[in-house]
Design an enzyme around this catalytic site. Structure first.
Site, short mmCIF file in Angstrom:
data_model
loop_
_atom_site.label_atom_id
_atom_site.label_comp_id
_atom_site.label_asym_id
_atom_site.label_seq_id
_atom_site.Cartn_x
_atom_site.Cartn_y
_atom_site.Cartn_z
N ASP A 61 0.89 -1.16 0.00
CA ASP A 61 0.00 0.00 0.00
C ASP A 61 0.92 1.21 0.00
O ASP A 61 1.63 1.46 0.99
CB ASP A 61 -0.89 -0.02 1.26
CG ASP A 61 -1.83 1.18 1.31
OD1 ASP A 61 -1.56 2.20 0.62
OD2 ASP A 61 -2.83 1.10 2.04
N ASN A 88 3.03 3.15 -10.62
CA ASN A 88 1.81 3.17 -11.44
C ASN A 88 0.55 3.48 -10.64
O ASN A 88 -0.41 4.03 -11.18
CB ASN A 88 1.68 1.79 -12.12
CG ASN A 88 0.33 1.60 -12.77
OD1 ASN A 88 0.09 2.04 -13.89
ND2 ASN A 88 -0.60 0.96 -12.07
N TYR A 166 -6.04 16.17 -9.45
CA TYR A 166 -5.37 15.12 -10.24
C TYR A 166 -4.34 15.75 -11.17
O TYR A 166 -3.18 15.35 -11.20
CB TYR A 166 -6.41 14.34 -11.04
CG TYR A 166 -5.84 13.24 -11.90
CD1 TYR A 166 -5.56 11.98 -11.36
CD2 TYR A 166 -5.57 13.43 -13.25
CE1 TYR A 166 -5.04 10.95 -12.14
CE2 TYR A 166 -5.04 12.42 -14.04
CZ TYR A 166 -4.78 11.18 -13.48
OH TYR A 166 -4.26 10.18 -14.27
N LYS A 170 -0.18 15.30 -11.01
CA LYS A 170 0.63 14.72 -12.08
C LYS A 170 1.68 15.72 -12.58
O LYS A 170 2.80 15.32 -12.94
CB LYS A 170 -0.26 14.23 -13.22
CG LYS A 170 -1.19 13.07 -12.84
CD LYS A 170 -0.43 11.81 -12.45
CE LYS A 170 -1.36 10.59 -12.34
NZ LYS A 170 -0.65 9.38 -11.92
N THR A 201 -10.11 1.96 -18.44
CA THR A 201 -9.92 1.29 -17.14
C THR A 201 -11.01 1.79 -16.19
O THR A 201 -11.80 2.67 -16.54
CB THR A 201 -8.56 1.65 -16.51
OG1 THR A 201 -8.55 3.04 -16.18
CG2 THR A 201 -7.38 1.32 -17.40
P1 NAP Z 1 -7.25 1.99 -12.15
O1 NAP Z 1 -7.78 0.97 -13.08
O2 NAP Z 1 -8.18 2.83 -11.34
O3 NAP Z 1 -6.18 1.28 -11.20
C1 NAP Z 1 -5.52 2.00 -10.20
C2 NAP Z 1 -4.61 1.07 -9.45
O4 NAP Z 1 -3.96 1.84 -8.42
C3 NAP Z 1 -5.38 -0.05 -8.75
O5 NAP Z 1 -4.64 -1.26 -8.85
C4 NAP Z 1 -5.41 0.42 -7.30
O6 NAP Z 1 -5.46 -0.62 -6.35
C5 NAP Z 1 -4.07 1.12 -7.21
N1 NAP Z 1 -3.97 1.97 -6.03
C6 NAP Z 1 -4.69 3.07 -5.70
N2 NAP Z 1 -4.30 3.52 -4.49
C7 NAP Z 1 -3.31 2.69 -4.06
C8 NAP Z 1 -2.51 2.60 -2.90
N3 NAP Z 1 -2.63 3.48 -1.89
N4 NAP Z 1 -1.59 1.62 -2.80
C9 NAP Z 1 -1.45 0.72 -3.78
N5 NAP Z 1 -2.19 0.71 -4.90
C10 NAP Z 1 -3.11 1.69 -5.03
O7 NAP Z 1 -6.36 3.05 -12.93
P2 NAP Z 1 -5.48 2.98 -14.27
O8 NAP Z 1 -6.24 3.68 -15.32
O9 NAP Z 1 -4.97 1.61 -14.51
O10 NAP Z 1 -4.30 3.95 -13.85
C11 NAP Z 1 -2.96 3.55 -13.65
C12 NAP Z 1 -2.08 4.80 -13.69
O11 NAP Z 1 -2.21 5.41 -14.98
C13 NAP Z 1 -2.50 5.87 -12.69
O12 NAP Z 1 -1.35 6.47 -12.14
C14 NAP Z 1 -3.27 6.86 -13.53
O13 NAP Z 1 -3.26 8.16 -12.98
C15 NAP Z 1 -2.51 6.78 -14.83
N6 NAP Z 1 -3.26 7.24 -16.02
C16 NAP Z 1 -4.35 6.57 -16.45
C17 NAP Z 1 -5.01 7.02 -17.61
C18 NAP Z 1 -6.20 6.31 -18.17
O14 NAP Z 1 -6.72 6.76 -19.21
N7 NAP Z 1 -6.69 5.24 -17.56
C19 NAP Z 1 -4.54 8.16 -18.29
C20 NAP Z 1 -3.43 8.81 -17.81
C21 NAP Z 1 -2.78 8.34 -16.68
P3 NAP Z 1 -6.84 -1.23 -5.77
O15 NAP Z 1 -7.30 -2.24 -6.79
O16 NAP Z 1 -6.43 -1.81 -4.46
O17 NAP Z 1 -7.80 -0.08 -5.62
#
Ligand code: NAP
Length: 243
Positions: A61, A88, A166, A170, A201
């Site tokens: 965590d 990530n 957010y 970033k 996602t």
């Molecule tokens: P997601 O599906 O919401 O997954 C987020 C992940 O972060 C989950 O595995 C969650 O774990 C974990 N997390 C959150 N808080 C945490 C903590 N305190 N300790 C450990 N794990 C934690 O998001 P995603 O879209 O895959 O995003 C991944 C990264 O890409 C993020 O940094 C996001 O800002 C970035 N991003 C995403 C997009 C997009 O279009 N999706 C675009 C730009 C940037 P749990 O399952 O335990 O909640």
């Protein structure tokens, strides 16, 4: 000593993180799938292992200093080094309807806790193990929404895209990336920040434009960077993005 590279991906139980683990493992990297819920991380890792991929679950965590310390100790004991750290894990909890001035301070603080302070804390904790590796790589998963240039450019794809805590978190991750890359510039460790793309996602309720297979490619590319690759860069699929 293990000859395979060792990687750790935070927030890897779903979304881009989970796919990043898959792609790194497919590239032959022994990959630690880190999740704050160990049972979930173990189940996801088992599923990838059943496909023959070198994946290991680890509890982490990123908001919990004790959890980080235990994870570092475990990587130290099991592997003695870390070649790749991918920060990530991230959250997006702004309410876009409330605009730039309407988010609660709690939203600002929680967002920065996970998206910035946890990245700094996790990185500093693993830095000694990254220094043991011959060519450490740190990848910070940022967003195009970090770009101040694009936010202030009418007509850009993100102009008026207001999720302020957010976005600012970033931008701060990008600033931290530049600072750390500068400090480490004379050594083998490279520190880069990436935009994964607008990826379908949970974070955007599946409204993204590309799938996770493409969304993980920027992180994986920077994780496997050769010695001639950049440090302190902000890219999407290898293309430089404006700060
Ligand atoms: P997601 O599906 O919401 O997954 C987020 C992940 O972060 C989950 O595995 C969650 O774990 C974990 N997390 C959150 N808080 C945490 C903590 N305190 N300790 C450990 N794990 C934690 O998001 P995603 O879209 O895959 O995003 C991944 C990264 O890409 C993020 O940094 C996001 O800002 C970035 N991003 C995403 C997009 C997009 O279009 N999706 C675009 C730009 C940037 P749990 O399952 O335990 O909640």
């Amino acid at each position: 000593m293990e000859t395979r590279k060792i990687a750790l991906v935070t927030g890897a139980t779903r979304g881009i993180g989970l796919e990043t683990v898959r792609q790194l493992a497919e590239a032959g990297v022994h990959t630690l799938l880190a999740g704050r819920d160990l049972a979930t991380a173990t189940a996801k890792a088992e599923s990838l292992r059943s496909e023959g991929l070198p994946v290991e679950a680890i509890q982490l965590d990123v908001n919990d200093a004790d959890s980080i310390a235990v994870a570092v100790e475990r990587v130290q004991d099991r592997h003695g080094r870390l070649d790749i750290l991918i920060n990530n894990a991230g959250v997006l909890i702004d309410d876009p309807a409330l605009g730039a001035s309407g988010q609660s301070l709690q939203t600002w603080r929680s967002t920065f806790d996970t998206n910035l302070f946890a990245v700094v804390e996790t990185t500093l904790a693993f830095l000694p193990l990254l220094r043991v590796a011959p060519a450490g790589r740190i990848v910070n998963v940022s967003s195009i929404l970090a770009s101040l240039s694009l936010h202030t450019q009418p007509g850009s794809p993100i102009y008026g895209f207001i999720v302020p805590a957010y976005n600012a978190s970033k931008s701060a991750v990008n600033a931290w990336t530049v600072q750390l890359a500068h400090e480490l510039r004379h050594g083998p460790i490279k520190v880069n920040t990436v935009h994964p793309g607008y990826v379908r996602t949970d974070m955007n309720k599946g409204e993204g434009e590309i799938d996770v297979a493409e969304g993980a490619r920027s992180s994986v590319g920077m994780a496997l960077l050769g010695t001639d690759g950049p440090t302190g860069s902000f890219t999407y699929l290898g293309e430089v993005l404006p700060w």
